[in-house]
Design an enzyme around this catalytic site. Structure first.
Site, PDB file in Angstrom:
ATOM      1  N   ARG A 108       0.824  -1.218   0.000  1.00  0.00           N
ATOM      2  CA  ARG A 108       0.000   0.000   0.000  1.00  0.00           C
ATOM      3  C   ARG A 108       0.857   1.267   0.000  1.00  0.00           C
ATOM      4  NH1 ARG A 108      -1.839   0.968   4.709  1.00  0.00           N
ATOM      5  NH2 ARG A 108      -2.881  -1.012   5.079  1.00  0.00           N
TER       6      ARG A 108
ATOM      7  N   ASP B 287      -6.943  23.232  -7.622  1.00  0.00           N
ATOM      8  CA  ASP B 287      -7.186  22.170  -8.596  1.00  0.00           C
ATOM      9  C   ASP B 287      -6.618  22.658  -9.939  1.00  0.00           C
ATOM     10  OD1 ASP B 287      -8.245  20.479 -10.547  1.00  0.00           O
ATOM     11  OD2 ASP B 287     -10.134  20.190  -9.471  1.00  0.00           O
TER      12      ASP B 287
HETATM   13  C1  LIG Z   1     -12.357  15.442 -13.751  1.00  0.00           C
HETATM   14  C2  LIG Z   1     -11.978  16.479 -12.779  1.00  0.00           C
HETATM   15  C3  LIG Z   1     -11.697  16.148 -11.460  1.00  0.00           C
HETATM   16  C4  LIG Z   1     -11.875  14.766 -10.912  1.00  0.00           C
HETATM   17  O1  LIG Z   1     -11.114  13.788 -11.492  1.00  0.00           O
HETATM   18  P1  LIG Z   1     -11.581  12.263 -11.488  1.00  0.00           P
HETATM   19  O2  LIG Z   1     -10.345  11.530 -11.785  1.00  0.00           O
HETATM   20  O3  LIG Z   1     -12.653  12.154 -12.540  1.00  0.00           O
HETATM   21  O4  LIG Z   1     -12.124  11.966 -10.120  1.00  0.00           O
HETATM   22  C5  LIG Z   1     -11.301  17.154 -10.605  1.00  0.00           C
HETATM   23  N1  LIG Z   1     -11.193  18.430 -11.025  1.00  0.00           N
HETATM   24  C6  LIG Z   1     -11.457  18.785 -12.275  1.00  0.00           C
HETATM   25  C7  LIG Z   1     -11.295  20.207 -12.669  1.00  0.00           C
HETATM   26  C8  LIG Z   1     -11.871  17.832 -13.201  1.00  0.00           C
HETATM   27  O5  LIG Z   1     -12.173  18.208 -14.435  1.00  0.00           O
END
Ligand SMILES: *Cc1c(COP(=O)(O)O)cnc(C)c1O
Length: 415
Positions: free
Chosen positions: A80, A206
């Protein structure tokens, strides 16, 4: 026959000990993408790290086991905690962000965001999230954090230094996303992170749209930089994974939350993500150029009200984008002057080169009718027409434009 012994690494090549990553800070990003995460100890000369599948790791003796317990991150310990396959991807992602001390991997982008938040928050805290955030981020805050007694307040993505007026004694995290992945507002990241740092508030961003090739959140003062590797890093629409890259100050908390929540990714998936990463620069350059060509063409069409793309001078966040980003990617949206979201089917359903589906950043183009219900709580958008998000792939941009041209004609024929 005695017990199976693990590789001791006595020849200095193949080794079960985690090697310190090479310092690539003097290299241009395209060069770093080639060299990052390729320490010799990972592969014994094989170009890519082999897929090391593991749950149990065997130790030579009780004394070795005791020594490993003292520093479980420094060598193979238990599946893990990862193997050289996952370490290679972590180190490669760390090498792309100036100011980063380490990276953790997650089974999805959403898991990366949720874990980064859980690494920092406690009951009674106040969390600030941009109103342009990815919808599952909102749902995590509104449902899971709320149940933990944590209050979330959404803020206008254009707030900039005005964030100061929203801070409370209990504010522990500010979560940014720039640009928003449906509406493409650019945030004044340095203004917000400077205020947060001065008050000891953690900022996370993000960065899925830009990737570290186009914007480096830690260099702009963020503490944790998050990516859905599912999108551009994977790049081939066949992988789910997330990452969180942290400063030295935040990495211990991020690691602890990752281990306590039991997150791990398979070595097969890590190898796939690494393969994607090696070609990220060329794919992104091509997708950026094609997306700009399509965006400029769309902006000149009479049926189109506006194009939401931060690299266009008409975009309200264009100056901030120029200041903080070194380029753009292949995801943007366009708004139509009239009609309803339902009527977008006439445009989208018969497109030849655009699939209809979620996710983005793959080699193939996608068109998505945007639905904002539940995605906004404190701001309204400066337009009312229906809108379409495009993820531009690696097709010839002329073919994509011809396809959209026919789609717009089908759309207009409804009125
Ligand atoms: C798709 C996305 C996510 C999440 O990613 P997953 O791998 O689908 O969980 C997070 N932030 C943004 C801006 C995204 O477009």
């Amino acid at each position: 026959m005695g017990r199976q012994r693990h590789q001791s690494g006595g020849d200095g090549r193949l080794t079960s000990r985690r090697q310190p990553p090479a310092d690539l800070s003097g290299q241009a990003v395209a060069t770093r993408l080639v060299h990052a995460g390729r320490g010799p100890g990972f592969s014994d000369g094989i170009v890519n790290p082999p897929v090391w599948r593991a749950s149990t790791i065997l130790f030579d003796s009780c004394a070795d086991l005791e020594a490993a317990n003292a520093s479980p991150d420094a060598q193979l310990y238990y599946g893990r905690r990862g193997t050289p396959t996952q370490w290679a991807l972590e180190d490669a992602l760390t090498a792309l962000e100036p100011g980063a001390a380490g990276t953790k991997l997650f089974p999805s982008g959403v898991a990366a965001i949720a874990t980064a938040l859980l690494a920092v928050v406690k009951t009674g805290d106040h969390v600030l999230i941009t109103d342009s955030a990815y919808e599952p981020t909102r749902l995590f805050a509104d449902q899971v954090l709320k149940r933990m007694g944590i209050t979330t307040q959404y803020f206008d993505p254009a707030i900039g230094a005005g964030i100061e007026t929203l801070l409370r004694a209990e504010t522990s995290v500010i979560l940014l996303e720039s640009p928003g992945s449906l509406t493409f507002e650019i945030q004044d990241v340095p203004a917000i992170t400077a205020i947060a740092r001065a008050r000891g508030i953690v900022t996370m961003l993000d960065n899925t749209w830009a990737t570290p090739l186009r914007m480096q959140p830690l260099a702009l003062g963020c503490d944790i930089s998050i990516q859905a590797l599912t999108k551009y890093v994977g790049g081939h629409s066949d992988l789910m994974m997330g990452s969180a890259t942290a400063t030295k100050a935040l990495l211990p908390r991020l690691k602890a939350a990752t281990y306590r929540l039991g997150h791990t990714v398979s070595p097969d998936d890590a190898a796939l993500a690494l393969r994607g990463l090696r070609t990220l620069a060329v794919r992104l350059d091509r997708q950026e150029a094609s997306a700009l060509q399509v965006a400029r063409w769309l902006a000149a069409q009479p049926a189109v009200d506006r194009v939401l793309h931060p690299a266009l001078p008409s975009h309200p966040g264009h100056d901030l984008w120029r200041r903080d980003f070194s380029g753009s990617s292949g995801l943007f949206a366009f708004v139509l002057k009239r009609g309803t979201r339902r009527q977008l089917a006439a445009l989208i359903d018969d497109l030849q080169h655009f699939g209809i589906g979620f996710s983005w950043g793959g080699f193939e183009s996608l068109a998505l009718p945007v639905r904002l219900d539940g995605c906004r709580s404190v701001t309204t958008l400066p337009f009312t027409g229906p809108f379409v998000r495009l993820s531009i792939g690696l097709e010839d941009p002329g073919d994509l434009i011809a396809d959209l041209d026919a789609g717009l004609r089908r759309y207009e024929a409804q009125f």
